[in-house]
Design a protein around this motif. Structure first.
Motif, mmCIF file in Angstrom:
data_model
loop_
_atom_site.group_PDB
_atom_site.id
_atom_site.type_symbol
_atom_site.label_atom_id
_atom_site.label_comp_id
_atom_site.label_asym_id
_atom_site.label_seq_id
_atom_site.Cartn_x
_atom_site.Cartn_y
_atom_site.Cartn_z
ATOM 1 N N TRP A 1 0.849 -1.188 0.000
ATOM 2 C CA TRP A 1 0.000 0.000 0.000
ATOM 3 C C TRP A 1 0.890 1.245 0.000
ATOM 4 O O TRP A 1 0.970 2.020 0.948
ATOM 5 C CB TRP A 1 -0.949 -0.040 1.191
ATOM 6 N N GLU A 2 1.533 1.439 -1.136
ATOM 7 C CA GLU A 2 2.592 2.440 -1.263
ATOM 8 C C GLU A 2 2.087 3.860 -1.091
ATOM 9 O O GLU A 2 2.751 4.703 -0.496
ATOM 10 C CB GLU A 2 3.270 2.288 -2.628
ATOM 11 N N GLU A 3 0.871 4.155 -1.601
ATOM 12 C CA GLU A 3 0.337 5.515 -1.481
ATOM 13 C C GLU A 3 0.164 5.904 -0.015
ATOM 14 O O GLU A 3 0.422 7.053 0.371
ATOM 15 C CB GLU A 3 -1.013 5.619 -2.199
ATOM 16 N N VAL A 4 -0.267 4.952 0.792
ATOM 17 C CA VAL A 4 -0.452 5.218 2.218
ATOM 18 C C VAL A 4 0.901 5.403 2.895
ATOM 19 O O VAL A 4 1.099 6.341 3.681
ATOM 20 C CB VAL A 4 -1.249 4.077 2.875
ATOM 21 N N TYR B 1 3.334 -11.503 7.368
ATOM 22 C CA TYR B 1 3.951 -10.283 6.857
ATOM 23 C C TYR B 1 5.331 -10.631 6.304
ATOM 24 O O TYR B 1 5.917 -11.653 6.654
ATOM 25 C CB TYR B 1 4.044 -9.212 7.949
ATOM 26 N N PHE B 2 5.810 -9.740 5.429
ATOM 27 C CA PHE B 2 7.032 -10.040 4.694
ATOM 28 C C PHE B 2 8.105 -8.984 4.959
ATOM 29 O O PHE B 2 7.817 -7.871 5.393
ATOM 30 C CB PHE B 2 6.726 -10.116 3.191
ATOM 31 N N ALA B 3 9.328 -9.362 4.686
ATOM 32 C CA ALA B 3 10.428 -8.410 4.813
ATOM 33 C C ALA B 3 10.119 -7.168 3.974
ATOM 34 O O ALA B 3 9.767 -7.269 2.795
ATOM 35 C CB ALA B 3 11.724 -9.058 4.346
ATOM 36 N N GLY B 4 10.240 -5.996 4.593
ATOM 37 C CA GLY B 4 9.908 -4.743 3.914
ATOM 38 C C GLY B 4 8.565 -4.182 4.306
ATOM 39 O O GLY B 4 8.278 -3.008 4.035
ATOM 40 N N ASP B 5 7.691 -4.997 4.935
ATOM 41 C CA ASP B 5 6.457 -4.466 5.506
ATOM 42 C C ASP B 5 6.803 -3.644 6.749
ATOM 43 O O ASP B 5 7.898 -3.771 7.312
ATOM 44 C CB ASP B 5 5.496 -5.604 5.867
ATOM 45 N N GLY C 1 -10.690 6.216 -0.018
ATOM 46 C CA GLY C 1 -10.609 5.286 -1.148
ATOM 47 C C GLY C 1 -9.247 4.687 -1.413
ATOM 48 O O GLY C 1 -9.041 4.083 -2.471
ATOM 49 N N PHE C 2 -8.316 4.795 -0.459
ATOM 50 C CA PHE C 2 -6.981 4.257 -0.690
ATOM 51 C C PHE C 2 -6.933 2.729 -0.575
ATOM 52 O O PHE C 2 -5.920 2.123 -0.940
ATOM 53 C CB PHE C 2 -5.979 4.873 0.299
#
Length: 577
Positions: free
Chosen positions: A407-410, A467-471, A500-501
């Protein structure tokens, strides 16, 4: 009026380099507001002539032109970290978010000049650094016209409310769709102003007041700041403006058709400038000069208010510092946070209002009854004022939020606002609270580029989440806690979900072919008597379902292992332990 103001200003002793520093507004005898090039050129001239002011380009706007910041600092310190170490108060004045409402633009140009050139004013900057955003909506300022403010009395021409993307920037703070808002977030979080002012011109009813005021909604402030604002700062602002023969009243948002029915305190959610700044314990003001008053009178009122506010911030520098420090400490330890607010109509106050009698007469256009205000019938009286809000929905903050990197925008918006985040180094899983969106409403028309959600209902489950590395893990032991809660909790009014994200989670990605699933559904019902009972209860409560085989199959599918668990699952989880 403008000649009187100028004559008063010129009586004050000038410093060297004063020269001919009349602004475009003054040169036109109050008929014109500065254009964007004129405004920036004027601040550049101040920068060149005086070491105590520095004009910097802070970042991009949607117009392609930079957002400027003028920094007025008597000791010539233009570093925000250094200014904070010196325990100076920072006042941020923003102009031209709606460039058709330009009084603050011209008032700030004169104010910056006067504080540089007049010795008597400099004492008010001993413990204060003043920041000016000359024109925030650069894009709209360049879109100059004479007609978009149909209700307004001057100036001759002005900018347009929408920016280059046709966004109203005073609805964009929390969602930060525009580059203007993204740049503002960087500026705001670097400088961490104690007090913020956003200059505007009102629409709406007619009345005698030249200036009305929106102060940060008191009930949304931490107690130390609320107490200082309501018992000290606001009373002094009102008293000093009264002494200037510019009596103020709260922003005119009427309970009924006309102001004499009572005023309602404005509830600024984080989409608005002062709703956003409140999330970081900054006291905010929106100044609203009245659209029908002559333009010079409106500029004079903005100038007077800003000048008075600078003096009061200097006078109360220690009090403001102490109140804000306590407020930051409270946010760190606070457990319960409000997500939505409701006006308490039983908490009634009153204010003195200078109005005009509201009357009706036949319309010359339609022949029907129309409202008008009779300026030959002024009045002064007490009217009701409703300005108490109660939390309608609250939540307990988690120990931390887990935000997937997808969720890059957030994540970008969290970074812009200097939220402290830690990226996971390894893939992992843990038990956390997960929301499912149980219900929501969506606007039928776009609002500021989004189909806004509201009325969100959630159900909570505890799940083992991967969850993954980088989260990212975001702990709630930081002064950005209110920002985190009001953006990441989906039920908050201006949450990122409501903007709406996260709309991707609202659409399932798999389904079934009915003729195949018929056999699977029959087998599921045979094996799971509880599911069969649930189906029967559902049909009894929804008679139309008895007539629809597809509806019954869909019910079984949604209660079976085949139904995707990610549908309607909010991707940000809450870590409780």
């Amino acid at each position: 009026m403008i000649l009187t103001v100028l004559s008063l200003l010129l009586q004050i002793t000038l410093l060297p380099n004063a020269g001919n520093w009349l602004t475009p507004y003054e040169k036109s005898f109050g008929k014109k507001t500065a254009t964007y090039p004129e405004c920036i050129r004027y601040y550049q001239q101040l920068d060149n002539a005086y070491d105590e002011l520095k004009l910097v380009e802070y970042g991009a706007t949607d117009s392609g032109k930079p957002l400027h910041l003028a920094i007025l600092s008597l000791d010539k310190d233009y570093n925000p970290a250094s200014v904070r170490r010196k325990n100076k108060r920072v006042l941020l004045i923003q102009n031209g978010i709606h460039p058709g409402e330009p009084e603050g633009i011209d008032a700030s140009m004169m104010l910056a000049r006067d504080y540089l050139q007049k010795k008597e004013l400099r004492a008010n900057l001993k413990n204060v650094v003043v920041l000016f955003i000359p024109i925030y909506n650069v894009d709209g300022s360049l879109n100059r016209n004479q007609y978009s403010r149909a209700n307004q009395n001057g100036p001759e021409s002005y900018g347009f409310r929408g920016n280059a993307r046709n966004l109203d920037l005073n609805r964009d703070y929390i969602k930060a769709t525009s580059r203007n808002a993204q740049t503002f977030a960087v500026l705001f979080r670097e400088w961490q102003p104690d007090v913020f002012v956003d200059t505007h011109t009102s629409n709406g009813a007619d009345y005698q007041h030249t200036m009305t005021l929106i102060a940060t909604q008191k009930d949304k402030l931490q107690a130390p700041l609320r107490d200082y604002l309501t018992s000290q700062l606001l009373p002094q602002l009102y008293q000093q403006m009264q002494k200037q023969k510019l009596p103020m009243c709260p922003y005119v948002d009427s309970k009924g058709e006309t102001p004499d029915t009572g005023l309602i305190g404005f509830l600024e959610t984080p989409r608005y400038s002062t709703g956003y700044t409140t999330l970081f314990n900054t006291i905010g003001f929106v100044t609203e000069t009245h659209m029908l008053k002559p333009f010079p009178n409106r500029v004079q009122a903005q100038y007077a208010f800003l000048d008075i506010l600078i003096r009061l911030v200097q006078q109360d520098a220690a009090k403001i510092a102490a109140a804000r420090q306590k407020a930051d400490q409270e946010v760190l330890s606070q457990k319960q946070f409000a997500l939505t607010w409701q006006l308490d109509t039983t908490a009634l106050d009153s204010i003195t209002f200078l109005g005009y009698a509201a009357k009706h007469k036949p319309s010359q256009v339609s022949g029907l009854s129309r409202l008008y205000y009779d300026r030959q019938a002024p009045f002064l009286k007490k009217i009701p004022y409703y300005n108490t809000y109660r939390p309608a929905l609250t939540t307990t903050k988690p120990v931390a939020y887990a935000v997937p990197q997808a969720w890059e925008e957030v994540i970008d918006r969290l970074r812009l606002n200097r939220v402290k985040m830690r990226a996971l180094r390894h893939d992992t899983s843990f038990t956390a609270e997960v929301y499912y969106i149980a219900d929501y409403k969506t606007s039928s028309r776009p609002y500021e580029g989004h189909y806004l959600h509201s009325g969100v209902q959630v159900r909570t489950e505890k799940q083992r989440v991967n969850y993954f590395a980088g989260d990212y893990i975001i702990t709630t032991n930081q002064t950005a806690n209110r920002f985190l809660v009001e953006t990441l909790e989906p039920q908050a009014v201006d949450s990122y979900f409501n903007w709406g994200f996260f709309d991707e989670i609202l659409q399932p990605k798999e389904y079934f072919s009915s003729y195949v699933f018929e056999d699977i559904a029959a087998e599921l019902l045979q094996k799971d008597l509880n599911l069969k009972k649930q189906l029967q209860e559902y049909i009894s409560q929804n008679p139309e379902a008895a007539k629809s085989a597809q509806t019954q199959l869909d019910f079984i599918y949604r209660h079976s292992p085949y139904y995707e668990k990610s549908h309607l699952r909010y991707p940000i989880s809450r870590i409780i332990n």
